[in-house]
Design a protein around this motif. Sequence first.
Motif, PDB file in Angstrom:
ATOM      1  N   ASN A  15       0.731  -1.302   0.054  1.00 48.24           N
ATOM      2  CA  ASN A  15       0.157   0.022   0.009  1.00 48.24           C
ATOM      3  C   ASN A  15       0.762   1.411  -0.016  1.00 48.24           C
ATOM      4  OD1 ASN A  15       0.956  -0.244   2.651  1.00 48.24           O
ATOM      5  ND2 ASN A  15      -1.072   0.532   3.473  1.00 48.24           N
ATOM      6  N   CYS A  16       1.992   1.145  -0.491  1.00 47.78           N
ATOM      7  CA  CYS A  16       2.841   2.326  -0.850  1.00 47.78           C
ATOM      8  C   CYS A  16       3.736   2.100  -2.190  1.00 47.78           C
ATOM      9  CB  CYS A  16       3.659   2.557   0.351  1.00 47.78           C
ATOM     10  SG  CYS A  16       4.897   1.334   0.679  1.00 47.78           S
ATOM     11  N   SER A  17       4.192   3.325  -2.759  1.00 45.92           N
ATOM     12  CA  SER A  17       4.775   3.065  -3.842  1.00 45.92           C
ATOM     13  C   SER A  17       6.473   2.570  -3.580  1.00 45.92           C
ATOM     14  CB  SER A  17       5.331   4.512  -4.515  1.00 45.92           C
ATOM     15  OG  SER A  17       6.100   5.275  -3.818  1.00 45.92           O
ATOM     16  N   LYS A  18       6.913   2.078  -4.684  1.00 49.11           N
ATOM     17  CA  LYS A  18       8.388   1.535  -4.443  1.00 49.11           C
ATOM     18  C   LYS A  18       9.192   2.541  -3.893  1.00 49.11           C
ATOM     19  CE  LYS A  18       7.909  -1.989  -7.838  1.00 49.11           C
ATOM     20  NZ  LYS A  18       8.256  -2.821  -9.018  1.00 49.11           N
ATOM     21  N   GLY A  19       9.064   3.804  -4.152  1.00 49.05           N
ATOM     22  CA  GLY A  19      10.050   4.924  -3.898  1.00 49.05           C
ATOM     23  C   GLY A  19       9.737   5.282  -2.214  1.00 49.05           C
ATOM     24  N   GLU A  20       8.504   4.993  -1.787  1.00 51.80           N
ATOM     25  CA  GLU A  20       8.186   5.149  -0.444  1.00 51.80           C
ATOM     26  C   GLU A  20       8.792   3.891   0.178  1.00 51.80           C
ATOM     27  OE1 GLU A  20       3.893   7.445  -0.142  1.00 51.80           O
ATOM     28  OE2 GLU A  20       3.897   5.496  -1.051  1.00 51.80           O
ATOM     29  N   ALA A  21       8.620   2.896   0.044  1.00 53.17           N
ATOM     30  CA  ALA A  21       9.076   1.693   0.728  1.00 53.17           C
ATOM     31  C   ALA A  21      10.460   1.802   0.632  1.00 53.17           C
ATOM     32  CB  ALA A  21       8.774   0.396   0.018  1.00 53.17           C
ATOM     33  N   ALA A  99      -4.711   1.930   7.340  1.00 50.13           N
ATOM     34  CA  ALA A  99      -3.769   1.934   6.077  1.00 50.13           C
ATOM     35  C   ALA A  99      -4.317   2.091   5.216  1.00 50.13           C
ATOM     36  CB  ALA A  99      -3.524  -0.027   6.364  1.00 50.13           C
ATOM     37  N   ARG A 100      -3.778   2.460   4.264  1.00 44.44           N
ATOM     38  CA  ARG A 100      -4.113   3.022   2.812  1.00 44.44           C
ATOM     39  C   ARG A 100      -4.625   1.546   2.125  1.00 44.44           C
ATOM     40  NH1 ARG A 100      -0.220   6.883  -0.202  1.00 44.44           N
ATOM     41  NH2 ARG A 100       1.092   4.878  -0.093  1.00 44.44           N
ATOM     42  N   LYS A 101      -5.705   1.750   1.314  1.00 49.93           N
ATOM     43  CA  LYS A 101      -6.045   0.203   0.618  1.00 49.93           C
ATOM     44  C   LYS A 101      -4.862   0.152  -0.340  1.00 49.93           C
ATOM     45  CE  LYS A 101     -10.781  -0.787   1.478  1.00 49.93           C
ATOM     46  NZ  LYS A 101     -11.716  -1.267   0.530  1.00 49.93           N
ATOM     47  N   ALA A 102      -4.859  -0.999  -0.785  1.00 49.08           N
ATOM     48  CA  ALA A 102      -3.917  -1.231  -1.994  1.00 49.08           C
ATOM     49  C   ALA A 102      -4.595  -0.961  -3.501  1.00 49.08           C
ATOM     50  CB  ALA A 102      -3.583  -2.969  -1.994  1.00 49.08           C
ATOM     51  N   GLY A 103      -3.626  -0.647  -4.354  1.00 50.10           N
ATOM     52  CA  GLY A 103      -4.166  -0.503  -5.633  1.00 50.10           C
ATOM     53  C   GLY A 103      -4.785   1.063  -5.685  1.00 50.10           C
ATOM     54  N   THR A 104      -5.805   0.843  -6.894  1.00 51.93           N
ATOM     55  CA  THR A 104      -6.390   2.114  -7.168  1.00 51.93           C
ATOM     56  C   THR A 104      -7.120   2.811  -5.926  1.00 51.93           C
ATOM     57  OG1 THR A 104      -6.824   1.165  -9.370  1.00 51.93           O
ATOM     58  CG2 THR A 104      -8.064   3.340  -8.748  1.00 51.93           C
ATOM     59  N   ALA A 105      -7.790   1.964  -5.093  1.00 54.02           N
ATOM     60  CA  ALA A 105      -8.653   2.471  -3.909  1.00 54.02           C
ATOM     61  C   ALA A 105      -7.831   3.205  -3.188  1.00 54.02           C
ATOM     62  CB  ALA A 105      -9.376   1.199  -3.252  1.00 54.02           C
ATOM     63  N   GLY A 106      -6.372   2.786  -2.791  1.00 56.71           N
ATOM     64  CA  GLY A 106      -5.682   3.434  -1.958  1.00 56.71           C
ATOM     65  C   GLY A 106      -5.171   4.800  -2.597  1.00 56.71           C
ATOM     66  N   GLU A 108      -6.779   6.540  -4.196  1.00 52.78           N
ATOM     67  CA  GLU A 108      -8.064   7.479  -4.320  1.00 52.78           C
ATOM     68  C   GLU A 108      -8.231   7.942  -3.076  1.00 52.78           C
ATOM     69  OE1 GLU A 108     -11.227   5.223  -5.809  1.00 52.78           O
ATOM     70  OE2 GLU A 108     -10.455   5.485  -8.290  1.00 52.78           O
ATOM     71  N   GLY A 109      -7.586   7.402  -2.045  1.00 50.51           N
ATOM     72  CA  GLY A 109      -7.545   7.945  -0.407  1.00 50.51           C
ATOM     73  C   GLY A 109      -8.447   7.086   0.260  1.00 50.51           C
ATOM     74  N   ASN A 110      -8.621   5.819   0.037  1.00 48.71           N
ATOM     75  CA  ASN A 110      -9.502   4.902   0.758  1.00 48.71           C
ATOM     76  C   ASN A 110      -8.628   4.262   1.588  1.00 48.71           C
ATOM     77  OD1 ASN A 110     -11.991   5.624  -0.498  1.00 48.71           O
ATOM     78  ND2 ASN A 110     -11.526   4.070  -1.963  1.00 48.71           N
TER      79      ASN A 110
END
Length: 164
Positions: A15-21, A99-106, A108-110
């Motif tokens: 639930n985060c980008s590769k850069g964030e990880a 926790a931010r959801k995985a994928g598109t939903a995350g 979008e802020g879900n």
Amino acid sequence: MRSLTEQDIRNSFINCSKGEAKRLAIPRDLDERPWGDLDFLGWRDPGAPDRSYLVTEREERLVGVTLRFPSSQRGFLRRSMCSLCLTTHSGGGVSLMTARKAGTAGREGNSVGVYMCTDLACSLYVRGKKIPQSGIRIEESLTVDEQIARTTGNLSAFLDKLYV
């Protein structure tokens, strides 16, 4: 849980980008962790007091989740119970972790939330390896193995919500 390397951990986040990880703070004491007593690896970010991370094995692959919790804690006279391990704590020992959801939903802020031990030591509380600050844990009729199964089941149910 098997022992993990820094690269294992960084590659596991859903639930985060590769850069964030790549930038998140990994514990420096990985070699000293009691891996045999852990159902998941959890830690707080020393540089960001409102962030924590959790990595667990699911269906033979690692799943890592970034979590946030409010920096202001509840009053010290209240008792709260962790939704994963059912350990009760006084004061700020339990926090709503989101926790931010995985994928598109995350993107979008879900997000999804769960009340968890603020120190993420659920595995150790269940096994009696760590005592809550209140000094007691509710006596249960379940065996330790049944409590471990319940805790991992509760964690799995939370992780399932990240994909929906």
